[in-house]
Design a protein around this motif. Structure first.
Motif, PDB file in Angstrom:
ATOM      1  N   LEU A 180      -2.737  18.204 -16.718  1.00 41.62           N
ATOM      2  CA  LEU A 180      -3.238  19.574 -16.817  1.00 41.62           C
ATOM      3  C   LEU A 180      -3.285  20.280 -15.430  1.00 41.62           C
ATOM      4  CD1 LEU A 180      -6.128  18.910 -19.424  1.00 41.62           C
ATOM      5  CD2 LEU A 180      -3.900  20.069 -19.889  1.00 41.62           C
ATOM      6  N   LEU A 181      -3.532  19.728 -14.351  1.00 45.59           N
ATOM      7  CA  LEU A 181      -3.495  20.235 -12.979  1.00 45.59           C
ATOM      8  C   LEU A 181      -2.043  20.497 -12.688  1.00 45.59           C
ATOM      9  CD1 LEU A 181      -5.902  18.330 -10.918  1.00 45.59           C
ATOM     10  CD2 LEU A 181      -6.060  20.726 -11.429  1.00 45.59           C
ATOM     11  N   ASP A 182      -1.221  19.693 -13.101  1.00 40.00           N
ATOM     12  CA  ASP A 182       0.220  19.977 -12.482  1.00 40.00           C
ATOM     13  C   ASP A 182       1.166  18.826 -13.382  1.00 40.00           C
ATOM     14  OD1 ASP A 182       2.878  20.437 -11.487  1.00 40.00           O
ATOM     15  OD2 ASP A 182       2.177  20.006  -9.487  1.00 40.00           O
ATOM     16  N   PRO A 183       2.134  19.289 -14.308  1.00 35.45           N
ATOM     17  CA  PRO A 183       2.642  18.556 -15.176  1.00 35.45           C
ATOM     18  C   PRO A 183       4.163  18.201 -14.558  1.00 35.45           C
ATOM     19  CG  PRO A 183       2.894  20.582 -16.291  1.00 35.45           C
ATOM     20  CD  PRO A 183       1.790  20.831 -15.096  1.00 35.45           C
ATOM     21  N   SER A 184       4.476  19.013 -13.331  1.00 35.20           N
ATOM     22  CA  SER A 184       5.858  19.076 -12.998  1.00 35.20           C
ATOM     23  C   SER A 184       6.147  17.639 -12.371  1.00 35.20           C
ATOM     24  CB  SER A 184       6.104  19.806 -11.943  1.00 35.20           C
ATOM     25  OG  SER A 184       5.194  19.748 -10.670  1.00 35.20           O
ATOM     26  N   PRO A 185       5.625  16.682 -12.052  1.00 30.74           N
ATOM     27  CA  PRO A 185       6.160  15.328 -11.572  1.00 30.74           C
ATOM     28  C   PRO A 185       6.413  14.408 -12.601  1.00 30.74           C
ATOM     29  CG  PRO A 185       3.827  15.966 -10.475  1.00 30.74           C
ATOM     30  CD  PRO A 185       4.095  16.870 -11.348  1.00 30.74           C
ATOM     31  N   PHE A 186       5.961  14.798 -13.991  1.00 37.75           N
ATOM     32  CA  PHE A 186       5.955  13.944 -14.975  1.00 37.75           C
ATOM     33  C   PHE A 186       6.998  14.078 -16.168  1.00 37.75           C
ATOM     34  CE2 PHE A 186       1.556  14.290 -13.405  1.00 37.75           C
ATOM     35  CZ  PHE A 186       1.536  13.160 -12.619  1.00 37.75           C
TER      36      PHE A 186
ATOM     37  N   ALA B 290       2.331  10.217  -7.342  1.00 36.03           N
ATOM     38  CA  ALA B 290       3.519  10.352  -8.033  1.00 36.03           C
ATOM     39  C   ALA B 290       4.478  10.919  -7.254  1.00 36.03           C
ATOM     40  CB  ALA B 290       3.168  11.296  -9.258  1.00 36.03           C
ATOM     41  N   ARG B 291       3.956  12.005  -6.284  1.00 35.64           N
ATOM     42  CA  ARG B 291       4.817  12.697  -5.410  1.00 35.64           C
ATOM     43  C   ARG B 291       5.367  11.629  -4.386  1.00 35.64           C
ATOM     44  NH1 ARG B 291       0.636  17.334  -5.702  1.00 35.64           N
ATOM     45  NH2 ARG B 291       1.654  18.624  -7.460  1.00 35.64           N
ATOM     46  N   ALA B 292       4.663  10.739  -4.057  1.00 38.53           N
ATOM     47  CA  ALA B 292       5.021   9.712  -3.072  1.00 38.53           C
ATOM     48  C   ALA B 292       6.200   8.761  -3.653  1.00 38.53           C
ATOM     49  CB  ALA B 292       3.598   8.906  -2.560  1.00 38.53           C
ATOM     50  N   LEU B 293       6.232   8.658  -5.016  1.00 37.08           N
ATOM     51  CA  LEU B 293       7.291   7.938  -5.473  1.00 37.08           C
ATOM     52  C   LEU B 293       8.627   8.644  -5.434  1.00 37.08           C
ATOM     53  CD1 LEU B 293       5.505   6.236  -8.569  1.00 37.08           C
ATOM     54  CD2 LEU B 293       5.961   5.293  -6.162  1.00 37.08           C
ATOM     55  N   ASP B 294       8.487   9.795  -5.370  1.00 37.34           N
ATOM     56  CA  ASP B 294       9.616  10.814  -5.186  1.00 37.34           C
ATOM     57  C   ASP B 294      10.802  10.737  -6.097  1.00 37.34           C
ATOM     58  OD1 ASP B 294      10.943  12.659  -3.518  1.00 37.34           O
ATOM     59  OD2 ASP B 294      12.212  11.199  -2.703  1.00 37.34           O
TER      60      ASP B 294
ATOM     61  N   ARG C  43       0.888  -1.109  -0.002  1.00 36.54           N
ATOM     62  CA  ARG C  43      -0.047   0.026  -0.058  1.00 36.54           C
ATOM     63  C   ARG C  43       0.931   1.294  -0.120  1.00 36.54           C
ATOM     64  NH1 ARG C  43      -5.003  -1.636   0.447  1.00 36.54           N
ATOM     65  NH2 ARG C  43      -5.456   0.624   0.663  1.00 36.54           N
ATOM     66  N   LEU C  44       0.795   1.960  -0.946  1.00 33.19           N
ATOM     67  CA  LEU C  44       1.332   3.241  -1.069  1.00 33.19           C
ATOM     68  C   LEU C  44       0.852   4.405  -0.368  1.00 33.19           C
ATOM     69  CD1 LEU C  44       3.819   4.769  -2.731  1.00 33.19           C
ATOM     70  CD2 LEU C  44       2.198   5.469  -4.431  1.00 33.19           C
ATOM     71  N   ALA C  45       1.430   4.630   0.593  1.00 31.52           N
ATOM     72  CA  ALA C  45       1.267   5.934   1.535  1.00 31.52           C
ATOM     73  C   ALA C  45       1.454   7.238   0.871  1.00 31.52           C
ATOM     74  CB  ALA C  45       1.939   5.955   2.749  1.00 31.52           C
ATOM     75  N   THR C  46       0.422   8.060   0.312  1.00 29.80           N
ATOM     76  CA  THR C  46       0.432   9.373   0.061  1.00 29.80           C
ATOM     77  C   THR C  46      -0.337  10.280   1.014  1.00 29.80           C
ATOM     78  OG1 THR C  46      -1.774   9.642  -1.065  1.00 29.80           O
ATOM     79  CG2 THR C  46       0.109   8.115  -1.987  1.00 29.80           C
TER      80      THR C  46
ATOM     81  N   GLU D 121     -10.743  15.170  -8.293  1.00 30.90           N
ATOM     82  CA  GLU D 121     -10.333  14.404  -7.046  1.00 30.90           C
ATOM     83  C   GLU D 121      -9.351  13.285  -7.528  1.00 30.90           C
ATOM     84  OE1 GLU D 121     -10.945  15.166  -3.708  1.00 30.90           O
ATOM     85  OE2 GLU D 121     -11.579  17.055  -4.733  1.00 30.90           O
ATOM     86  N   LEU D 122      -9.773  12.530  -8.626  1.00 28.19           N
ATOM     87  CA  LEU D 122      -8.814  11.248  -8.965  1.00 28.19           C
ATOM     88  C   LEU D 122      -7.651  11.861  -9.481  1.00 28.19           C
ATOM     89  CD1 LEU D 122     -11.660   9.218 -10.567  1.00 28.19           C
ATOM     90  CD2 LEU D 122     -10.943   8.985  -8.173  1.00 28.19           C
ATOM     91  N   ALA D 123      -7.599  13.205 -10.085  1.00 32.10           N
ATOM     92  CA  ALA D 123      -6.433  13.558 -10.763  1.00 32.10           C
ATOM     93  C   ALA D 123      -5.488  14.117  -9.627  1.00 32.10           C
ATOM     94  CB  ALA D 123      -6.676  14.694 -11.430  1.00 32.10           C
ATOM     95  N   ARG D 124      -6.072  14.666  -8.367  1.00 25.76           N
ATOM     96  CA  ARG D 124      -5.176  14.735  -7.451  1.00 25.76           C
ATOM     97  C   ARG D 124      -4.491  13.750  -6.545  1.00 25.76           C
ATOM     98  NH1 ARG D 124      -5.401  20.382  -6.800  1.00 25.76           N
ATOM     99  NH2 ARG D 124      -7.126  21.472  -7.732  1.00 25.76           N
ATOM    100  N   ASP D 125      -5.366  12.621  -6.618  1.00 21.48           N
ATOM    101  CA  ASP D 125      -4.916  11.330  -6.148  1.00 21.48           C
ATOM    102  C   ASP D 125      -3.493  10.964  -7.087  1.00 21.48           C
ATOM    103  OD1 ASP D 125      -6.923  11.129  -4.469  1.00 21.48           O
ATOM    104  OD2 ASP D 125      -7.889   9.581  -5.426  1.00 21.48           O
ATOM    105  N   VAL D 126      -3.663  10.962  -8.339  1.00 19.56           N
ATOM    106  CA  VAL D 126      -2.536  10.960  -9.160  1.00 19.56           C
ATOM    107  C   VAL D 126      -1.243  11.563  -8.860  1.00 19.56           C
ATOM    108  CG1 VAL D 126      -1.621  10.455 -11.512  1.00 19.56           C
ATOM    109  CG2 VAL D 126      -3.921   9.674 -11.040  1.00 19.56           C
ATOM    110  N   LEU D 127      -1.433  12.799  -8.551  1.00 22.47           N
ATOM    111  CA  LEU D 127      -0.289  13.512  -8.448  1.00 22.47           C
ATOM    112  C   LEU D 127       0.303  13.419  -6.929  1.00 22.47           C
ATOM    113  CD1 LEU D 127      -2.040  17.197  -9.298  1.00 22.47           C
ATOM    114  CD2 LEU D 127      -0.154  15.891 -10.683  1.00 22.47           C
ATOM    115  N   ALA D 128      -0.657  12.871  -5.919  1.00 20.66           N
ATOM    116  CA  ALA D 128       0.075  12.501  -4.860  1.00 20.66           C
ATOM    117  C   ALA D 128       0.763  11.215  -4.829  1.00 20.66           C
ATOM    118  CB  ALA D 128      -1.103  12.404  -3.769  1.00 20.66           C
TER     119      ALA D 128
END
Length: 290
Positions: free
Chosen positions: A125-131, A101-105, A17-20, A92-99
């Protein structure tokens, strides 16, 4: 309904389980077997799960890529509200994806299959920076085809009046909506228990809300084209959810790399996993060197 070759993690794949910052999500995580070249996050489609990518982990590990396949909120082994559809709004689902990606660091190659592609697009479209790249796998520019919209509406109507077990029994008489490449069960692989277990674990509210999204999604290709991120449109050579010419046109509008996997339909990740993995790795390799 997507039909993975197995619901058991293969050797070298860790289930946890990935903690975010937005909660925990069930994942399959495979480390790179060769010299590490990057990390990819894989988002499944409607009625699917992280298991849909199980056959990609091995070949992508050999190509040098860590792969993390994720069950989204309310999808199979990731918990979510059963009756609150607002929890599954696309934003909401898109913000989950961002979280996630950030948890993978680490910078992430993002891959979304079908519905997962539209959620991936919303995240970028919300935030491309983690990708570092985006692959849309069998995922079109806007709403699904009229025939698939009718099937999704039937499912949503059924979920409004029946529990998940009764709906499962009812849909065995027809191909489930959107993921239309499940095949029959006379090929020696009787996976009905696994498929039923996955179905029953899904949140009804998630299926209703995301089914509505598939039927009403606007065309956001111009917005995505403006994002400076390498893009890849990958599909099988046949697809009745988004016709192939529509995917070709979308790739042109995005100035995206285009891959058509032969002898594959809506789920090239399960129909032709070796060819799909090869196409993904070649695109990522080019992205890394470009």
């Amino acid at each position: 309904m997507s039909r993975p070759p197995s619901f058991t993690p293969p050797p070298g794949v860790r289930a946890y389980r990935l903690a975010t910052a937005r909660g925990e999500f069930a994942v399959f995580d495979a480390a790179a077997a060769a010299a590490p070249r990057g990390t990819a996050m894989l988002l499944p489609g409607f009625t699917g799960s992280k298991e849909d990518f199980v056959a990609l982990h091995g070949p992508l590990a050999e190509a040098g890529y860590r792969t993390v396949a994720v069950d989204g909120r309310g999808q199979y082994e990731s918990e979510g509200p059963e009756h609150d559809e607002t929890a599954y709004a696309q934003d909401e689902l898109a913000r989950d994806v961002l979280a996630q990606a950030r948890a993978l660091d680490t910078p992430v190659h993002l891959v979304g299959h079908s519905l997962g592609g539209q959620i991936a697009r919303a995240a970028v479209l919300l935030d491309p920076s983690p990708f570092v790249s985006l692959t849309l796998m069998s995922s079109g520019p806007a709403q699904i085809s009229p025939s698939q919209q009718q099937r999704v509406k039937l499912l949503r109507d059924a979920l409004g009046v029946m529990d998940m077990a009764r709906v499962w029994d009812a849909i065995q008489a027809m191909d489930p909506p959107e993921e239309t490449d499940a095949g029959d069960l006379d090929d020696g692989l009787d996976d009905r228990d696994d498929l039923r277990r996955r179905w029953l674990a899904n949140s009804p509210a998630q299926l209703i809300a995301t089914g509505r999204q598939l039927c009403t999604e606007p065309d956001r290709v111009a917005e995505l084209a403006a994002v400076r991120l390498p893009k890849h449109v990958l599909s099988g050579e046949r697809d009745d959810t988004w016709p192939i010419p529509l995917l070709d046109e979308m790739a042109g509008r995005l100035d995206a790399h285009r891959t058509v996997v032969r002898d594959a339909e809506h789920s090239p990740n399960t129909d032709q996993p070796l060819e799909t993995a090869r196409a993904l790795a070649e695109f990522w390799d080019h992205t890394n060197t470009g």
